[in-house]
Design a protein around this motif. Structure first.
Motif, PDB file in Angstrom:
ATOM      1  N   VAL A   1      43.206 -11.822   5.646  1.00  0.00           N
ATOM      2  CA  VAL A   1      43.402 -10.429   6.055  1.00  0.00           C
ATOM      3  C   VAL A   1      42.620 -10.131   7.330  1.00  0.00           C
ATOM      4  O   VAL A   1      42.999  -9.271   8.117  1.00  0.00           O
ATOM      5  N   SER A   2      41.549 -10.895   7.569  1.00  0.00           N
ATOM      6  CA  SER A   2      40.794 -10.628   8.799  1.00  0.00           C
ATOM      7  C   SER A   2      40.852 -11.796   9.782  1.00  0.00           C
ATOM      8  O   SER A   2      40.102 -11.829  10.734  1.00  0.00           O
TER       9      SER A   2
ATOM     10  N   ASN B   1      32.314 -18.246   5.522  1.00  0.00           N
ATOM     11  CA  ASN B   1      33.666 -18.787   5.406  1.00  0.00           C
ATOM     12  C   ASN B   1      33.690 -19.896   4.359  1.00  0.00           C
ATOM     13  O   ASN B   1      32.996 -20.892   4.497  1.00  0.00           O
ATOM     14  N   PRO B   2      34.485 -19.725   3.296  1.00  0.00           N
ATOM     15  CA  PRO B   2      34.429 -20.714   2.200  1.00  0.00           C
ATOM     16  C   PRO B   2      34.848 -22.125   2.617  1.00  0.00           C
ATOM     17  O   PRO B   2      34.466 -23.089   1.959  1.00  0.00           O
ATOM     18  N   VAL B   3      35.620 -22.252   3.699  1.00  0.00           N
ATOM     19  CA  VAL B   3      36.055 -23.590   4.111  1.00  0.00           C
ATOM     20  C   VAL B   3      34.927 -24.345   4.793  1.00  0.00           C
ATOM     21  O   VAL B   3      34.787 -25.552   4.649  1.00  0.00           O
TER      22      VAL B   3
ATOM     23  N   LEU C   1      33.762 -11.268   4.001  1.00  0.00           N
ATOM     24  CA  LEU C   1      34.143 -10.524   5.207  1.00  0.00           C
ATOM     25  C   LEU C   1      35.599 -10.074   5.153  1.00  0.00           C
ATOM     26  O   LEU C   1      36.030  -9.233   5.926  1.00  0.00           O
ATOM     27  N   GLY C   2      36.374 -10.653   4.223  1.00  0.00           N
ATOM     28  CA  GLY C   2      37.761 -10.249   4.095  1.00  0.00           C
ATOM     29  C   GLY C   2      37.976  -9.254   2.972  1.00  0.00           C
ATOM     30  O   GLY C   2      39.105  -8.867   2.691  1.00  0.00           O
ATOM     31  N   ASP C   3      36.896  -8.844   2.324  1.00  0.00           N
ATOM     32  CA  ASP C   3      36.999  -7.939   1.197  1.00  0.00           C
ATOM     33  C   ASP C   3      36.492  -6.554   1.610  1.00  0.00           C
ATOM     34  O   ASP C   3      35.313  -6.400   1.915  1.00  0.00           O
TER      35      ASP C   3
ATOM     36  N   ASP D   1      35.229 -16.538  -2.400  1.00  0.00           N
ATOM     37  CA  ASP D   1      36.017 -15.954  -1.317  1.00  0.00           C
ATOM     38  C   ASP D   1      35.115 -15.499  -0.187  1.00  0.00           C
ATOM     39  O   ASP D   1      33.917 -15.341  -0.360  1.00  0.00           O
ATOM     40  N   ASN D   2      35.738 -15.245   0.937  1.00  0.00           N
ATOM     41  CA  ASN D   2      34.995 -14.761   2.082  1.00  0.00           C
ATOM     42  C   ASN D   2      34.764 -13.261   1.921  1.00  0.00           C
ATOM     43  O   ASN D   2      35.716 -12.492   1.902  1.00  0.00           O
TER      44      ASN D   2
ATOM     45  N   TRP E   1      22.074 -24.657   9.788  1.00  0.00           N
ATOM     46  CA  TRP E   1      23.533 -24.782   9.821  1.00  0.00           C
ATOM     47  C   TRP E   1      24.027 -24.904  11.271  1.00  0.00           C
ATOM     48  O   TRP E   1      24.937 -25.658  11.581  1.00  0.00           O
TER      49      TRP E   1
ATOM     50  N   GLY F   1      31.523 -22.952   5.171  1.00  0.00           N
ATOM     51  CA  GLY F   1      30.171 -22.471   4.908  1.00  0.00           C
ATOM     52  C   GLY F   1      29.864 -22.496   3.424  1.00  0.00           C
ATOM     53  O   GLY F   1      30.750 -22.360   2.592  1.00  0.00           O
TER      54      GLY F   1
ATOM     55  N   LEU G   1      28.923 -19.113   7.998  1.00  0.00           N
ATOM     56  CA  LEU G   1      28.326 -19.341   6.679  1.00  0.00           C
ATOM     57  C   LEU G   1      29.119 -18.659   5.570  1.00  0.00           C
ATOM     58  O   LEU G   1      29.174 -19.146   4.443  1.00  0.00           O
TER      59      LEU G   1
ATOM     60  N   ASP H   1      41.031 -14.417   2.524  1.00  0.00           N
ATOM     61  CA  ASP H   1      40.319 -13.847   3.666  1.00  0.00           C
ATOM     62  C   ASP H   1      41.159 -13.814   4.939  1.00  0.00           C
ATOM     63  O   ASP H   1      40.696 -13.389   5.977  1.00  0.00           O
TER      64      ASP H   1
END
Lengths: 419, 311, 280
Positions: free
Chosen positions: A239-240, B146-148, B169-171, B166-167, C32, B150, B144, A237
């Motif tokens: 990339v962003s 973000n895998p680290v 938002l990066g795909d 994976d996130n 959260w 959230g 939420l 991730d």
């Protein structure tokens, strides 16, 4: 209706000016954080105490929207006297004739002679001294000692090849990655550094004004980063990722390498024990050289200011060796006066990476061509979109290099024409 | 329903001494005048100025460097690849946000229109997301995903929806669903509240009569509830569509339009053009294009509403 | 419908399952947020994905309340939001009533204009608005925010109120007017009580819209002492780091007034049910 209101407003202003005959300076701070504002306020208080009758109003803009806000203020006629000016914006404001040239005042200033050459050189990038820089950023490589040890990497990388190998080794660890790649906002520096390292030069343009961005060496540099991402040496991730994500990725131990300026040190040092990380210069390319980017921020005065003398006094006060020392320590930048690096604060192991960079002949600090008026747009929009496309495999390195080169060549021609 | 079908009938004259003139011309405008004055001065004038930008070459920081360029900006739109990508994304983003918000909101409103234990507290809690400042909800959702830091990617992966935690938002294929989900979370209460208020104005006798006639729950929903809700549904869906198409904040904070323009919608593109490129003329042109699309859309919805109400 | 539920337990179970689903969806992100606010800084990343932090701190709340200007921002936001909600609802109720009860020349045009004001991105009109407000000398004033917010919220609030008035049979007020009430008396005695849920919903929407509005607050206010709460939140995001803990703590605090406001208007929202006018 409007006239009536205008009249009332004008009357109010008249009354206001009789009530307070003193001068009010408006100082806009753009890279805001609560601690910085506090330090700035303390420096301004000193100035106010020494200058009877001058009041300074500090306007602190949240960084995320500072650019839009300042542009709207200036366009709306609500022009401040002094503004904290990142290099990126300077060309834009100077180019549209909004900034006052400070050459004469700085020449006549008691501390003008101790300014380092770089300070003067960078303050005058826009053709005249449109800002008095307060400090420099220089890129160096943070690394996570623990992760490197776990991956069996003994010494931090000095060359691009070693950097790639070490990143690959760390990426073998479960859930860890080598490089905290900045694919999102603000990622251009890394692309430029890699391109320059592989191309062996940090010139952006040839003598006849062509961008060197799509020369084979530069393209190889872009390809280097693309490979890092596509080979899994950087988090998927990333990339962003923007600034906050890469720094968080680094101190959370998700990725082991982070290229950053000294100001990131503050954020990292707060959350990571000092023995867990260190900083080394950027890795060198095949030519044996590396080209870490250097940046600066300073104080600018608007040409529309009605109190230019007082405004310059304030800038001078903020930039005096003592005030600058206090400020640069708070902000995490390299000071502007000669001899300031002898301060014990900068003698720590943490700063070693930057001073090695400054002292090593193989490291050539590289200034981004922020004098191009559309450079901000290039960095924040064109380069951002196309580099993400390249990372995701939708476009080739050559393809985006050509796009960048075309844009930069055109912008450079515009700039030349305006000179 | 029957009472409403005649809604456009002019009210009967209650007192003979009121002149017709007063009633038709002055009275409605007396009620409307504060709204007209406010909208006129605060929005309309700036709006006209804003639209006029699209026929100019205008840069925010160079007020003297502007000039009229006619339709030049509009011609540039045709060949702007990014505009068409953003347009397509705008449709996707708006459609799924509105549809899912509406369906979930309708469901919630129907539930809230029944009796159950702890309802007051429940109602206050489910409406809370609407009160969270957008900026904060965008950051929370980005967190939420973000895998680290959230849990969502891990849950999605163990449910088999994602192959790896994976996130999204990066795909580029999935990124747009991040802001859409945040938007649904944020927007469901809107539909629930408006539809609930409308549900409550349905006379209960109608349901009783239907029950006596032996209608099933589904039948009375289709025959009574939906027709009664139709005007409110039309209005809220239309407004919400307009807002969502214009709503850049969530996307801007969560993905910034990336990766690789995969979440770039027209309103984020307008932002970049206006405040990064500082090309206000072109930004306004894109905005006018969006305005025209939304106008056509609203025309269709209002026409449908008219048809539906006069069943 | 409750009669149906009583007869069929499966439906009741499905209903409670759906309720639980909605509740979880609405509350989990908020949980959260709270979790981050009470997690000590050092653990935010190391225990990132754990559902419960291993230790809890209220430092962030203490810092936000005691060391920052947030309480002042709160006051400002409350003033602006309540002011906007009250003024907008009044203006919109009048306008909505006119739209609902009269046919007049220019009605369609007005509706179209109101719609158009919602269609054009605010970004494009912020520069002209800034200029106008700056020329009127009203920058940095909370009143200017109330005026601007009111103007932008009127269209939606008007449509909302119009639909509520549409739902109230005309015969009611006409009967009252036949009995000798003036239109205002009819409005006050007959129509007003029936529109309470509508007024409540409108107040709630406008309040929350004003409470979380960012763009105008950011652009029109530069002085620290006139800042509203969402702008204050932005200051936790500096160029070099985000103070997540404090920001989330401030965010949690921000939910309190909205929560209270919703509980307050709730009485009017559920009023239809309790008054027996409608059966569930």
């Amino acid at each position: 209706m409007k006239h009536l209101l205008k009249g009332i407003a004008a009357a109010g202003m008249l009354m206001g000016s009789t009530a307070y005959a003193d001068t009010t300076l408006k100082l806009v701070e753009v890279i805001t954080s609560p601690e910085r504002t506090e330090t700035l306020q303390a420096l301004v208080d000193e100035y106010e105490a020494a200058n009877d009758g001058v009041t300074v109003e500090i306007v602190s803009l949240p960084w995320g929207s500072a650019f839009e806000k300042l542009a709207t203020m200036v366009a709306g006629g609500d022009v401040p006297d002094i503004v904290e000016m990142p290099e990126r914006w300077a060309a834009l404001y100077a180019g549209s004739g909004q900034l006052a040239a400070l050459d004469e005042q700085v020449a006549g200033w008691e501390h003008g002679s101790t300014l380092t050459e770089k300070t003067v050189q960078m303050g005058t990038q826009t053709g005249a001294m449109h800002m008095l820089p307060y400090g420099f950023y220089l890129r160096a490589m943070f690394y996570n000692k623990k992760l490197l040890a776990e991956a069996g990497v003994e010494t931090p990388p000095a060359t691009m090849e070693e950097f790639k190998a070490a990143s690959a080794a760390v990426s073998e660890l479960d859930g860890k990655s080598g490089y905290c790649l900045r694919g999102g906002p603000g990622g251009l520096n890394a692309w430029v550094m890699m391109a320059a390292a592989m191309n062996g030069t940090n010139e952006f343009f040839t003598e006849d004004g062509k961008s060197r961005m799509n020369e084979p060496g530069s393209v190889a540099g872009l390809q280097f980063l693309i490979d890092m991402y596509q080979d899994g040496n950087a988090p998927k991730d990333s990339v962003s990722w923007g600034f906050n994500e890469i720094v968080a990725g680094f101190y959370s131990g998700t990725c082991a390498f982070l290229d950053q300026d000294p100001d990131a040190l503050i954020a990292v040092a707060e959350r990571m024990p000092a023995e867990d990380f260190a900083v080394v210069p950027m890795p060198v390319g095949p030519s044996g050289k590396a080209f870490p980017t250097i940046g600066y921020v300073g104080w600018s005065m608007f040409a529309a200011s009605e109190h230019k003398d007082e405004a310059f006094d304030l800038i001078a006060h903020l930039s005096s060796p003592e005030a600058n020392a206090t400020w640069t320590k708070r902000v995490g930048v390299i000071p502007i006066h000669k001899g300031a690096d002898q301060d014990p604060y900068f003698q720590t192991e943490q700063f070693k990476g930057w001073f090695d960079t400054l002292n090593g002949s193989q490291y050539v600090p590289t200034l981004m061509p922020a004098y191009l008026e559309q450079f901000g747009y290039f960095a924040d929009s064109i380069a951002l979109d196309s580099s993400q496309e390249a990372l995701l495999g939708q476009r080739t390195a050559q393809d985006i290099a050509d796009e960048w080169a075309d844009f930069l060549t055109q912008e450079y021609a515009n700039w030349k024409a305006a000179q | 329903m029957i009472a409403r079908a005649t809604k456009t009938v002019v009210p009967r004259k209650p007192r003979a001494r009121r002149s017709l003139y007063l009633q038709y011309l002055v009275e409605p405008f007396a009620y409307l005048s504060p709204a007209i004055v406010l909208i006129g001065t605060v929005i309309l004038i700036p709006l006209i100025i804003g639209i006029s930008y699209s026929f100019q070459s205008i840069e925010l920081l160079r007020p003297f460097n502007s000039g009229w360029v006619g339709f030049e900006n509009y011609l540039a739109l045709w060949t702007d690849k990014k505009f068409w990508i953003a347009l397509e994304n705008t449709f996707f983003w708006t459609f799924w946000s509105v549809v899912l918000q509406f369906l979930l909101g309708l469901g919630l409103a129907l539930l809230l229109n029944t009796r159950f234990w702890g309802k007051r507290l429940f109602q206050a809690l489910v409406f809370l997301p609407w009160a969270v400042p957008t900026f904060l909800s965008a950051l929370t959702w980005a967190w939420l995903f973000n895998p680290v830091i959230g849990p969502l990617p891990h849950w999605l992966a163990s449910l088999g929806i994602l192959s790896e935690p994976d996130n999204i938002l990066g795909d580029p294929e999935l990124a747009i669903w991040g802001p859409i989900l945040a938007n649904i979370w944020f927007g469901v209460p809107f539909f629930a509240i408006t539809l609930l208020a409308a549900l409550q104005s349905i006379p209960g006798e109608l349901y009783e009569a239907a029950e006596i006639d032996g209608a099933s729950g589904w039948q009375s929903f289709c025959k009574i509830t939906l027709p009664f809700l139709a005007p409110m549904i039309a209005i809220t869906v239309m407004l919400r569509t307009i807002w969502i198409a214009n709503f850049a904040d969530l996307i801007y904070v969560m993905t910034g339009g990336g990766p690789a323009n995969s979440t770039q919608i027209l309103s984020t593109y307008i932002f970049t053009t206006a405040f990064r490129k500082l090309d206000f003329g072109y930004a306004s042109t894109i905005a006018v294009a969006l305005l025209l699309i939304l106008l056509v859309y609203s025309g269709i919805v209002l026409w449908l509403r008219k048809k539906l109400i006069k069943i | 419908m409750s009669a149906v539920l009583r007869r069929r337990p499966a439906v009741a179970i499905a209903k409670y399952a759906a309720l639980a689903g909605y509740l979880a969806f609405a509350l989990f992100p908020l949980y959260w947020l709270i979790k981050i606010a009470i997690t000590p800084d050092a653990l935010i990343y190391t225990e990132g994905t754990q559902l419960l932090p291993s230790s809890v701190t209220f430092d962030n709340f203490a810092k936000v309340i005691l060391q920052t200007d947030f309480m002042a921002y709160f006051g400002n936001s409350l003033y602006v939001s309540l002011g906007t909600a009250a003024v907008t609802t009044l203006v919109a109720a009048a306008a909505g009533y006119a739209f609902s009860r009269f046919d007049f020349a220019g009605k369609k045009l007005l509706i179209a204009v109101m719609l158009i004001t919602q269609m054009f991105p605010l970004l494009m009109i912020i520069a002209p608005i800034y200029k106008i407000i700056s020329q009127m000398g009203m920058l940095n004033s909370l009143t200017s925010l109330i005026v601007v917010y009111t103007a932008f919220n009127i269209p939606f609030a008007t449509f909302l109120m119009q639909s509520f008035f549409d739902g109230i049979p005309k015969d009611l007020e006409e009967a009252a007017m036949m009995d000798g009430c003036s239109r205002f008396q009819a409005l006050y005695k007959v129509v007003f009580p029936l529109t309470l849920p509508g007024l409540g919903a409108t107040l709630g929407f406008v309040f929350t819209a004003a409470w979380s509005e960012l763009l105008f607050a950011l652009m029109l206010i530069s002085k620290n002492d006139a800042m509203t709460f969402p702008v204050g939140l932005l200051t936790f995001v500096s160029k070099f780091s985000v103070d997540w803990g404090q920001m989330m703590a401030a965010g949690v605090l921000a939910l309190v007034p909205s929560c209270l406001f919703f509980i307050f208007i709730q009485r009017y929202l559920v009023q239809g049910l309790t008054s027996g006018a409608v059966k569930g």
